[in-house]
Design a protein around this motif. Sequence first.
Motif, PDB file in Angstrom:
ATOM      1  N   ARG A 180       0.811  -1.210   0.000  1.00 10.99           N
ATOM      2  CA  ARG A 180       0.000   0.000   0.000  1.00 10.99           C
ATOM      3  C   ARG A 180       0.853   1.272   0.000  1.00 10.99           C
ATOM      4  N   ILE A 181       2.055   1.213   0.586  1.00  8.77           N
ATOM      5  CA  ILE A 181       2.877   2.418   0.702  1.00  8.77           C
ATOM      6  C   ILE A 181       4.033   2.458  -0.301  1.00  8.77           C
ATOM      7  N   ASP A 206       5.596   2.143  -4.372  1.00  9.37           N
ATOM      8  CA  ASP A 206       5.182   2.366  -5.752  1.00  9.37           C
ATOM      9  C   ASP A 206       5.067   1.060  -6.527  1.00  9.37           C
ATOM     10  N   LEU A 258      10.738   5.903  -0.427  1.00 10.13           N
ATOM     11  CA  LEU A 258       9.586   5.684   0.445  1.00 10.13           C
ATOM     12  C   LEU A 258       9.615   6.695   1.577  1.00 10.13           C
ATOM     13  N   HIS A 259       8.485   7.370   1.785  1.00 12.23           N
ATOM     14  CA  HIS A 259       8.320   8.290   2.903  1.00 12.23           C
ATOM     15  C   HIS A 259       6.881   8.134   3.379  1.00 12.23           C
ATOM     16  N   ALA A 260       6.670   7.239   4.343  1.00 11.30           N
ATOM     17  CA  ALA A 260       5.299   6.919   4.739  1.00 11.30           C
ATOM     18  C   ALA A 260       5.282   6.245   6.097  1.00 11.30           C
ATOM     19  N   ASP A 261       4.089   6.258   6.710  1.00 12.85           N
ATOM     20  CA  ASP A 261       3.860   5.551   7.967  1.00 12.85           C
ATOM     21  C   ASP A 261       3.387   4.140   7.657  1.00 12.85           C
ATOM     22  N   LEU A 262       3.923   3.171   8.395  1.00 13.38           N
ATOM     23  CA  LEU A 262       3.534   1.772   8.230  1.00 13.38           C
ATOM     24  C   LEU A 262       2.925   1.300   9.544  1.00 13.38           C
ATOM     25  N   ARG A 286       7.428   5.236  11.186  1.00 12.66           N
ATOM     26  CA  ARG A 286       7.582   6.086  10.015  1.00 12.66           C
ATOM     27  C   ARG A 286       8.846   5.676   9.273  1.00 12.66           C
ATOM     28  N   ASP A 306      11.533   6.268   6.073  1.00  5.14           N
ATOM     29  CA  ASP A 306      12.083   7.157   5.050  1.00  5.14           C
ATOM     30  C   ASP A 306      13.248   6.433   4.391  1.00  5.14           C
TER      31      ASP A 306
END
Length: 311
Positions: free
Chosen positions: A32-33, A35, A60-64, A110, A112
């Motif tokens: 989901r997070i 590409d 990737l820069h997202a919360d998991l 989070r 990165d």
Amino acid sequence: MKPPSHLKRSRDHAGDAVRDVDAAGAPREIGRILDRPPALANEALRGGARLTRRWCHGELHADLPGMPGHVVMGYYGAAQDCSWRQGGSRKASRTRPGSITLIPEGHDGRWDVEGPIEVSHVYLSNDRLLAATEVLAKGRPIELVGRICFDDPSASRVLEMLSIEAEQGDAASSLFAEQAVDLLCLQLVRAHSSLGAAPAAPRKGLADWQVKRVTTYMRDFLDRELGLDELAGLVDLSRHHFCTAFRLATGQTPHEWLVALRMTRARQLLASHDLPVTSVALAVGYQTPSAFASSFRKATGVTPTAFRAAL
């Protein structure tokens, strides 16, 4: 933030087989997070374990969120900076061959990650982990320790073997993979758990800023020959001391590092069908298509043309 839970073992009605669990949760959350979603092998293994083939994804820069089961990651090719924030703590390192990342069940955070990176994953249930390490655990509760790009050549090599087996899909490959997953579980418990967490080895060789300076320079001039004296001069070292310090810091020689960067860039360029393969070869520092094809095939297992056709 969900705290790490003690691992509990469950069995089926016969009392002697590990119960399979839904293995779709963790790869679905990770997909989901990203590409590009995880390149899962077709079949689930015992206890719901899942493997991926080697694949590339971008930054990737997202919360998991906390996930069901545990995720183990291995890295290939060029290194990238990576950090994991959980609560008030932050861990930072660099993706590199010979290192692993371990996300225990329920650990959120989070992420990165500078991209692109080439990875493979293994998804493990609590049941599978404890079934494989019952003799070692002796009934004691186990908590895995979160790791980020942590040096573990043994686990990294097993992950690499599993990524290869994930490509095959035959009965012999599945049997080999089952045994290798058990071996991975054993290494995780003895080196990355409450039973025996290995301390992080002290960093040696070049400092992070020196590796980053050399890597940035390599990326900026991928299309031409780069000599050792030229690279060593970036950090004011002799070529001999530079080669030794670079290998200690990254696990690879400067040449291997440069080739990995070239192959990463080549994959990006090949994804665009506008560029002829000859132009891609020149853009990443190869003067002839044959030299480029040989290097690309050695790194990926396929020719540039076959790689493009499979996209």
